[in-house]
Design an enzyme around this catalytic site. Structure first.
Site, short mmCIF file in Angstrom:
data_model
loop_
_atom_site.label_atom_id
_atom_site.label_comp_id
_atom_site.label_asym_id
_atom_site.label_seq_id
_atom_site.Cartn_x
_atom_site.Cartn_y
_atom_site.Cartn_z
N HIS A 1 35.46 34.17 43.46
CA HIS A 1 36.80 34.36 44.03
C HIS A 1 37.50 35.59 43.46
O HIS A 1 38.58 35.96 43.90
CB HIS A 1 37.65 33.10 43.87
CG HIS A 1 38.24 32.88 42.52
ND1 HIS A 1 37.72 31.97 41.62
CD2 HIS A 1 39.30 33.45 41.91
CE1 HIS A 1 38.46 31.99 40.51
NE2 HIS A 1 39.41 32.88 40.66
N ASP B 1 31.29 29.05 42.71
CA ASP B 1 32.22 30.15 42.44
C ASP B 1 31.61 31.07 41.38
O ASP B 1 32.01 31.06 40.21
CB ASP B 1 33.55 29.55 41.96
CG ASP B 1 34.66 30.57 41.86
OD1 ASP B 1 34.46 31.71 42.34
OD2 ASP B 1 35.72 30.24 41.30
N SER C 1 40.61 34.05 35.33
CA SER C 1 39.56 33.71 36.28
C SER C 1 38.39 34.64 36.07
O SER C 1 38.58 35.82 35.78
CB SER C 1 40.08 33.90 37.70
OG SER C 1 40.72 32.75 38.13
#
Ligand SMILES: *[C@@H]1O[C@H](CO)[C@@H](O)[C@H](O)[C@H]1NC(C)=O
Ligand SMILES: *[C@@H]1O[C@H](CO)[C@@H](O)[C@H](O)[C@H]1NC(C)=O
Ligand SMILES: *[C@@H]1O[C@H](CO)[C@@H](O)[C@H](O)[C@H]1NC(C)=O
Ligand SMILES: *[C@@H]1O[C@H](CO)[C@@H](O)[C@H](O)[C@H]1NC(C)=O
Ligand SMILES: *[C@@H]1O[C@H](CO)[C@@H](O)[C@H](O)[C@H]1NC(C)=O
Ligand SMILES: *[C@@H]1O[C@H](CO)[C@@H](O)[C@H](O)[C@H]1NC(C)=O
Length: 604
Positions: free
Chosen positions: A402, A450, A546
């Site tokens: 992502h 992910d 992230s």
């Protein structure tokens, strides 16, 4: 795009039964982990055990290497096809592909005769007293009963063509009275239990004053009837008594009775990965647990377990006290196997260059220093650091799917050795991006898979990516390397709880959490995701960008990239731990794209 996850947790963790419980006093069935059994692990499952040096691990299974992939260094051996092989590894690798060709003897083939094992005095050809003829001996000899255990008996049965190994080692056979066998002399044999012929084992001649018991065996055949309710079903189809599972002894012959244990019976040693190994493998100079703890905290004086031929603490055998004379006949190939293992290429990853940095135990919001997280990189998109990433070697960065879009390839920069992006330090290096590989099954709605790889651009005229300040983190090849409740570290430039921007690299300690569906019902996929948070009740701030790393250190302080910061809800609330992409689940995906030799630590 999720920018940052900050987790501030006050968690009282009561982890489920997946922890490691001590063996003593438990009902026997409790030692076997049923869910793990469904995976049908055997001695060829590299999630649980190391492959042999003539094998390599592909998709979780040990498969045959080709002989040319063996180290060249060694002496010739002879096989049952009458051919010489350059080394034991070459022979075993050839045998792995052609199982009918077995080891015969160390050294070149001679006319002296062949190794032979046979059974006599049994009522069928599946049983009897064991007789062997060594290559350079003329007569057949018997094996002393007190040297005979499941390991040797399994090998004898494999050798005789019974692939399921031994059924009974304690059987008695009657030697006809008119045959005057001198049983003051017999052979002592020692195998590891994974050999395919007794010829690979160590033989010692023993002479004693009093007669010996002689070793007999009943080999296992499919029609052997164990009461099914009381028995353990091995992966190879064999049945063994329930109480023989998780005792450190490879009763199944394919080790499947020792690979899914929550504790071990008797004197066996439990590896963190749920594997029971014989106690004498502890501190013997060879790592048997994939997590390495069988060779840690060894006192110097235990190291001489290494020597071969030391009488093992026998499982119910006669004592060795009366031994008068012993003579080594064949040394066995176990030391050769270990030597070959030591020649295999080693991957350098997960070890910091400077380890002198002392750190306080306090966690959360600790600023990092140069060299603390040499695998940490920052992904810069335009003017801002948008995500973290992890250097895994070569030109490759691991991050969250992502975090990146292929269409923005030219906008990204990889900043390595960065500490503070407002006041860039001198060690900082900036790389352009050459390629982005996003997992083909990445689901932006559920955050499944992910994970993405970024290949950095090489500098003009260079063959490699030169990142002098970076050290790759190791890529975990097995989901059993770390367990719930292990303490790991996250790092990144994530935001503070109050959404304050952070400019300097920070780190914090978190614990792996076993069963996270209780926090995210229906949204947590155990195989692909890993939860982590704090458990000690103090106010631990744990955060990371992230795409950034959740790293865990093994018993030798080697660092693995266990998770990639993926998602999490309501940062800072205890009932919403951070969720990470479980990197071990993607080992094959990663090695497919970056090349096996870059990330495989064992038996490439
Ligand atoms: C987790 O680890 C802590 C210490 O780090 C220990 O007190 C606790 O008992 C462990 N919990 C489990 C379930 O193993
Ligand atoms: C080993 O010896 C047995 C008994 O003497 C004999 O029947 C068998 O053929 C021999 N096996 C080989 C491979 O020579
Ligand atoms: C058995 O053999 C040993 C040596 O091989 C010999 O010393 C001993 O006298 C023999 N015993 C008998 C009863 O034949
Ligand atoms: C095999 O034989 C060679 C000599 O031919 C010797 O150097 C080597 O130590 C032997 N290996 C084993 C395991 O016995
Ligand atoms: C995990 O938690 C869920 C929800 O609390 C529960 O239904 C499930 O049995 C748990 N699984 C394990 C392995 O503990
Ligand atoms: C690993 O690191 C810890 C703390 O930095 C240290 O106490 C321990 O001795 C190290 N262990 C090994 C095997 O190097």
């Amino acid at each position: 795009m999720k920018l940052a996850h900050l987790i501030l947790l006050l968690l009282d963790l009561h982890l489920s039964s997946s922890g490691h419980t001590p063996a003593s006093g438990l009902p026997q069935e409790d030692l076997v982990e049923q869910k793990c059994l469904l995976q049908k692990y055997t001695h060829l499952s590299c999630d649980k055990v190391f492959c042999q040096p003539w094998q390599k691990c592909i998709d979780g299974t040990c498969v045959c290497k080709l002989p040319y992939q063996c180290p060249k260094n060694g002496t010739p051996v002879c096989a049952t096809d009458g051919r010489n092989y350059p080394t034991y590894c070459h022979q075993k690798s050839f045998e792995c592909l052609h199982p009918e060709i077995k080891f015969s003897n160390n050294g070149t083939c001679t006319d002296q005769g062949k190794f032979n094992v046979s059974l006599i005095y049994g009522s069928t050809d599946t049983e009897g007293i064991v007789q062997v003829k060594l290559v350079d001996q003329n007569e057949k000899m018997f094996i002393c009963k007190n040297s005979w255990s499941v390991a040797e008996a399994n090998v004898a049965c494999f050798d005789l063509g019974f692939p399921l190994g031994v059924r009974d080692t304690q059987a008695r056979f009657n030697i006809p009275v008119n045959l005057h066998i001198n049983t003051t002399e017999c052979l002592h044999v020692r195998c590891r239990g994974i050999e395919t012929t007794l010829a690979e084992c160590t033989f010692t001649r023993r002479r004693t004053k009093t007669p010996h018991g002689l070793a007999g065996v009943v080999c296992y055949t499919q029609d052997a009837d164990f009461p099914t309710s009381q028995s353990f079903q091995c992966v190879n189809g064999k049945r063994i008594p329930q109480e023989k599972a998780c005792n450190g002894i490879n009763d199944c012959g394919d080790q499947s009775d020792e690979l899914c244990c929550t504790g071990c019976r008797g004197k066996a040693f439990i590896c963190k990965s749920g594997v029971c190994i014989p106690n004498q493998y502890r501190c013997n100079g060879e790592v048997d647990c994939i997590t390495g703890e069988d060779e840690s905290n060894c006192k110097e004086d235990r190291q001489h377990n290494i020597h071969e031929g030391v009488a093992r603490p026998d499982q119910g055998g006669e004592t060795e006290m009366e031994t008068e004379e012993t003579e080594m006949l064949t040394p066995g190939m176990d030391t050769e196997r270990k030597r070959i293992k030591s020649l295999l290429p080693k991957l350098s990853c997960g070890v910091k260059r400077n380890t002198h940095t002392r750190r306080k135990r306090v966690v959360g919001g600790q600023p990092a220093e140069v060299g603390d997280y040499p695998w940490q990189v920052a992904i810069k998109d335009g003017q801002r650091i948008t995500c973290g990433g992890i250097y895994i070697g070569g030109c490759w960065i691991l991050t969250a799917a992502h975090c990146v879009r292929r269409s923005k390839l030219h906008h990204y920069q990889i900043w390595t050795a960065l500490l503070d992006w407002l006041k860039p330090n001198s060690e900082l290096a900036i790389q352009a991006v050459n390629r982005i590989i996003i997992h083909e099954n990445y689901n932006g709605a559920t955050y499944q898979n992910d994970i993405a790889l970024i290949e950095m651009k090489k500098r003009p005229g260079k063959k490699e990516c030169e990142l002098s300040r970076s050290v790759p983190a190791c890529v975990p090849w097995s989901p059993y390397l770390f367990q719930p409740n292990d303490t790991c570290i996250i790092s990144g430039w994530g935001r503070e709880k109050d959404n304050q921007r952070v400019y300097s690299l920070r780190w914090g300690e978190v614990n792996l959490i076993g069963n996270c569906s209780q926090f995210y019902p229906g949204r947590y996929y155990e195989k692909e995701m890993q939860c982590a948070g704090t458990s000690d009740g103090s106010i631990d701030a744990c955060k990371g960008d992230s795409g950034g790393p959740l790293v865990c250190n093994d018993i030798n302080n080697v660092t693995y990239i266990w998770g990639i910061v993926s998602w999490g809800e309501n940062c800072g609330k205890p009932e919403f731990p951070g969720v990470y992409t479980r990197v071990a689940n993607y080992f094959d995906w990663i090695s497919y794209h970056v090349g096996r030799s870059l990330v495989s630590q064992h038996n490439v």
